[in-house]
Design a protein around this motif. Sequence first.
Motif, short mmCIF file in Angstrom:
data_model
loop_
_atom_site.label_atom_id
_atom_site.label_comp_id
_atom_site.label_asym_id
_atom_site.label_seq_id
_atom_site.Cartn_x
_atom_site.Cartn_y
_atom_site.Cartn_z
N PHE A 23 -85.90 15.02 36.22
CA PHE A 23 -86.57 15.67 35.11
C PHE A 23 -86.40 14.90 33.80
N MET A 24 -85.29 14.21 33.65
CA MET A 24 -85.06 13.44 32.43
C MET A 24 -86.11 12.36 32.22
N GLY A 25 -86.72 11.88 33.31
CA GLY A 25 -87.73 10.85 33.19
C GLY A 25 -89.15 11.35 33.28
N GLU A 26 -89.34 12.67 33.19
CA GLU A 26 -90.66 13.25 33.41
C GLU A 26 -91.51 13.37 32.16
N GLY A 27 -90.97 13.16 30.98
CA GLY A 27 -91.79 13.18 29.77
C GLY A 27 -92.05 14.54 29.18
N PHE A 28 -91.04 15.42 29.18
CA PHE A 28 -91.18 16.73 28.52
C PHE A 28 -91.14 16.56 27.01
N LYS A 29 -91.53 17.60 26.28
CA LYS A 29 -91.48 17.54 24.82
C LYS A 29 -90.04 17.22 24.39
N PRO A 30 -89.84 16.17 23.62
CA PRO A 30 -88.48 15.77 23.26
C PRO A 30 -87.67 16.89 22.61
N ASP A 31 -88.30 17.69 21.74
CA ASP A 31 -87.53 18.72 21.04
C ASP A 31 -87.26 19.94 21.92
N SER A 32 -87.78 19.94 23.16
CA SER A 32 -87.53 21.06 24.06
C SER A 32 -86.44 20.75 25.08
N ILE A 33 -86.02 19.50 25.15
CA ILE A 33 -85.10 19.07 26.21
C ILE A 33 -83.66 19.42 25.84
N ALA A 34 -82.98 20.05 26.77
CA ALA A 34 -81.56 20.34 26.62
C ALA A 34 -80.88 20.12 27.95
N MET A 35 -79.64 19.64 27.90
CA MET A 35 -78.88 19.38 29.12
C MET A 35 -77.43 19.79 28.91
N ASN A 36 -76.77 20.12 30.01
CA ASN A 36 -75.33 20.37 30.00
C ASN A 36 -74.96 21.52 29.07
N MET A 37 -75.74 22.61 29.14
CA MET A 37 -75.52 23.75 28.26
C MET A 37 -74.74 24.85 28.98
N PRO A 38 -73.48 25.10 28.61
CA PRO A 38 -72.76 26.22 29.22
C PRO A 38 -73.40 27.55 28.82
N VAL A 39 -73.60 28.41 29.80
CA VAL A 39 -74.10 29.76 29.57
C VAL A 39 -73.24 30.69 30.42
N ALA A 40 -73.44 31.98 30.28
CA ALA A 40 -72.66 32.93 31.08
C ALA A 40 -72.90 32.67 32.56
N GLY A 41 -71.83 32.36 33.27
CA GLY A 41 -71.93 32.19 34.71
C GLY A 41 -72.38 30.83 35.19
N GLY A 42 -72.44 29.84 34.30
CA GLY A 42 -72.84 28.52 34.78
C GLY A 42 -73.23 27.56 33.68
N ILE A 43 -74.05 26.58 34.05
CA ILE A 43 -74.48 25.53 33.13
C ILE A 43 -75.97 25.27 33.31
N VAL A 44 -76.70 25.24 32.22
CA VAL A 44 -78.08 24.79 32.25
C VAL A 44 -78.05 23.27 32.34
N VAL A 93 -89.49 24.22 32.60
CA VAL A 93 -88.68 23.97 33.79
C VAL A 93 -87.23 24.23 33.39
N ILE A 94 -86.51 24.99 34.20
CA ILE A 94 -85.10 25.28 33.93
C ILE A 94 -84.31 25.02 35.21
N LEU A 95 -83.24 24.25 35.10
CA LEU A 95 -82.36 23.96 36.23
C LEU A 95 -80.98 24.51 35.88
N LEU A 96 -80.54 25.49 36.66
CA LEU A 96 -79.30 26.22 36.34
C LEU A 96 -78.32 26.13 37.50
N LEU A 97 -77.13 25.62 37.22
CA LEU A 97 -76.05 25.56 38.20
C LEU A 97 -75.12 26.73 37.93
N GLN A 98 -75.03 27.67 38.86
CA GLN A 98 -74.23 28.87 38.68
C GLN A 98 -72.90 28.76 39.40
#
Length: 251
Positions: A174-195, A207-212
Amino acid sequence: MRKIYLLPALVGLLTSVAAGPLAAQGVVPKQKAAPAPRAAAAGAAPAAAAGAPVAAATETPTTGADDKTTKAIDGFRSAKFGMNESDVRAAMTKDFSAKPDAIRAQDNASELTHSLLLSVPELLPNGGTAELSYVFGYKSKSLIQIGAVWSKGTDTAITPEKLSSNANILRAHFMGEGFKPDSIAMNMPVAGGIVMFRGSDAKDRSVILLLQGTFENKENNQRVLTPTSLLLFYVADAKSPDIFKLPPGQF
């Protein structure tokens, strides 16, 4: 059968992630098998080795990228947002050679949405069996979300290491897919896991990829995440999903 309660959770995820990156320093992947599998997300750097700190949470700054080069998120494979159930069933058959009796239907009593479910071996090469869910809106009755889940519930042979590997492979893609630059976030801790990754296109489809999993504090205040599941969502409108809500003033 696992109930599909995805949309409100996605609204919360987008809200928390949009508020800015949270500090993820000291999060490390736990590579040994455990009752609750977990792995930690890295930032833009390659996946961290076991016991090594992972890069801090990152959010790509706005660069004013041209919308013409921005990734368009219109669904998943042949299934496109806005399709009716008949068309989605045909897309599932085309994409995965799914037999009619392999596609299960499910209703959500609180959101009043309808879903189609399908187990798919090797959705990601060597990634184990995933369960796909195609969600139809409350009012529109058309496709508003596609999800994929990897967990012990979808594949009894899946391991924490496999979940972590799947997450890293998908994030790198996904990092190489060309999403809007200001929308991209990675390695975000949230309740119960990491975005692991979040990105949107010019129409704010996401697109959201969540590791719980479960976090555990280790030496030097390092937080170890043992993954229990990996969730991937393609969402037409995560901020205002087409689900049932009580009208204001009724109660």
